[in-house]
Design a protein around this motif. Structure first.
Motif, short mmCIF file in Angstrom:
data_model
loop_
_atom_site.label_atom_id
_atom_site.label_comp_id
_atom_site.label_asym_id
_atom_site.label_seq_id
_atom_site.Cartn_x
_atom_site.Cartn_y
_atom_site.Cartn_z
N ARG A 162 0.83 -1.20 0.00
CA ARG A 162 0.00 0.00 0.00
C ARG A 162 0.87 1.26 0.00
N VAL A 163 2.02 1.16 0.64
CA VAL A 163 3.00 2.24 0.64
C VAL A 163 4.29 1.70 0.02
N LYS A 164 4.73 2.28 -1.08
CA LYS A 164 5.90 1.79 -1.78
C LYS A 164 7.13 1.85 -0.87
N ASP A 165 7.83 0.72 -0.81
CA ASP A 165 9.02 0.61 0.02
C ASP A 165 9.94 -0.42 -0.62
N ASN A 166 11.13 0.00 -0.97
CA ASN A 166 12.08 -0.92 -1.62
C ASN A 166 12.56 -2.03 -0.69
N LYS A 167 12.29 -1.88 0.59
CA LYS A 167 12.75 -2.87 1.55
C LYS A 167 11.89 -4.13 1.52
N TRP A 168 10.61 -3.97 1.15
CA TRP A 168 9.67 -5.08 1.19
C TRP A 168 9.14 -5.39 -0.21
N ASN A 169 8.72 -6.65 -0.41
CA ASN A 169 8.21 -7.07 -1.71
C ASN A 169 6.69 -7.14 -1.77
N TRP A 170 6.09 -7.72 -0.72
CA TRP A 170 4.65 -7.93 -0.72
C TRP A 170 4.08 -7.75 0.68
N GLU A 171 2.78 -7.47 0.72
CA GLU A 171 2.03 -7.59 1.97
C GLU A 171 1.26 -8.89 1.92
N VAL A 172 1.35 -9.68 2.97
CA VAL A 172 0.74 -11.01 2.99
C VAL A 172 -0.29 -11.07 4.11
N LEU A 173 -1.50 -11.49 3.75
CA LEU A 173 -2.54 -11.73 4.74
C LEU A 173 -2.61 -13.22 5.03
N ILE A 174 -2.53 -13.58 6.28
CA ILE A 174 -2.68 -14.97 6.71
C ILE A 174 -3.95 -15.05 7.55
N SER B 296 9.93 -10.00 2.69
CA SER B 296 11.05 -9.73 1.80
C SER B 296 11.98 -10.92 1.83
N ALA B 297 12.61 -11.21 0.70
CA ALA B 297 13.54 -12.34 0.63
C ALA B 297 14.78 -12.08 1.48
N THR B 298 15.11 -10.83 1.71
CA THR B 298 16.32 -10.49 2.47
C THR B 298 16.00 -10.04 3.89
N GLU B 299 14.84 -9.40 4.09
CA GLU B 299 14.52 -8.85 5.41
C GLU B 299 13.62 -9.77 6.22
N GLY B 300 13.08 -10.81 5.61
CA GLY B 300 12.18 -11.69 6.34
C GLY B 300 10.78 -11.15 6.37
N CYS B 301 10.18 -11.05 7.54
CA CYS B 301 8.80 -10.59 7.66
C CYS B 301 8.66 -9.63 8.82
N SER B 302 7.64 -8.78 8.73
CA SER B 302 7.35 -7.82 9.78
C SER B 302 5.85 -7.73 9.96
N LEU B 303 5.37 -7.97 11.18
CA LEU B 303 3.94 -7.91 11.46
C LEU B 303 3.46 -6.47 11.41
N GLN B 304 2.36 -6.23 10.68
CA GLN B 304 1.81 -4.88 10.52
C GLN B 304 0.56 -4.67 11.36
N HIS B 305 -0.39 -5.58 11.27
CA HIS B 305 -1.59 -5.44 12.07
C HIS B 305 -2.29 -6.79 12.18
N THR B 306 -3.20 -6.87 13.13
CA THR B 306 -3.98 -8.09 13.36
C THR B 306 -5.45 -7.73 13.47
N PHE B 307 -6.28 -8.73 13.24
CA PHE B 307 -7.73 -8.56 13.33
C PHE B 307 -8.33 -9.93 13.63
N ARG B 308 -9.49 -9.94 14.24
CA ARG B 308 -10.14 -11.22 14.54
C ARG B 308 -11.61 -11.16 14.11
N PHE B 309 -12.02 -12.16 13.33
CA PHE B 309 -13.41 -12.30 12.90
C PHE B 309 -14.16 -13.12 13.95
#
Length: 240
Positions: free
Chosen positions: A172-184, A197-210
């Motif tokens: 949603r916000v362009k950043d060369n550090k990351w490749n994709w946003e992934v929803l699990i 990111s293949a080099t940076e790993g992953c970073s949690l952005q937000h959570t939600f519960r249905f």
């Protein structure tokens, strides 16, 4: 009237996977035949299974292996009992481009394999909810554990947190550090969004519960909308 000529169809089998034999031990029937029939009648008139039980039974009867196509079939990922293979259309899927071993799963029918749109990642969700990310060489880049408060830390031993779907979304916000946003999204109703990111790993952005859990989920890129089935109140969540 024209004469119908037979057409010869040729079927190519580029690869074949044979499952390992399973040895099942038939339990001894300690009830006489008439008592067994009576027990079946009692079960028929007893409490009926819930919808969740029916869905679980359906999942358990599905195939244990999974095949995922990437970029309209240019690459495929084949997940067997404990092997992840990557093959490409360049070799007509006849040769293995990459291969790695994965842990055997107590709930193999609940696993899920998803390619990123650019095929730089293949995500594998195991039956207990752990998600592993691999690249085209089948190298394990990083793992996303599950948020589990059970004894034993982050590794649950059941399928309570099994994954309903893994969705790759553009940043949603362009950043060369990351490749994709992934929803699990898991069947118990948890949604977690990560930057990967293949080099940076992953970073949690937000959570939600249905509330009430999730039966199925799908994302529409055109409307930027997440459609969720199985939520008692509201059938869709608009993601902006």
């Amino acid at each position: 009237m024209e004469e119908r000529k037979p057409i010869l169809h040729e079927l190519y089998v580029f690869s074949e996977w044979k499952p390992e034999p399973e040895y099942l031990q038939k339990p001894d029937n300690i009830l006489p035949e008439n008592l067994s029939a009576l027990w079946r009648w009692l079960k028929f008139f007893g409490p009926k299974k819930s919808l969740l039980d029916s869905v679980s039974a359906f999942k358990e009867n599905q195939q244990k292996w999974h095949i995922a196509l990437g970029d309209e079939g240019k690459v495929i990922a084949v997940l067997t009992d404990n092997i992840l293979e990557i093959r490409t259309k360049r070799s007509e899927y006849a040769t293995i481009a990459a291969r790695t071993t994965v842990n055997r799963d107590a709930y193999p029918q609940w696993r899920k394999v998803v390619w990123s749109p650019d095929c730089s990642f293949v995500a594998v969700a195991y039956g207990n909810g752990v998600v592993s990310f691999f690249d085209l060489t089948a190298s394990n880049l990083f793992n996303i554990p599950i948020d589990c408060n059970r004894p034993g830390g982050l590794e649950c031993t059941d399928n309570t947190h099994a994954v309903a779907d893994i969705i790759f979304m553009p940043l949603r916000v362009k950043d060369n550090k990351w490749n994709w946003e992934v929803l699990i999204v898991t069947y118990d109703g948890a949604l977690r969004a990560f930057l990967v990111s293949a080099t940076e790993g992953c970073s949690l952005q937000h959570t939600f519960r249905f509330a009430g859990g999730v039966a199925a989920v799908a994302h529409s890129a055109a409307q930027d909308t997440l459609y969720v089935a199985g939520v008692p109140r509201g059938s869709l969540i608009h993601m902006k």
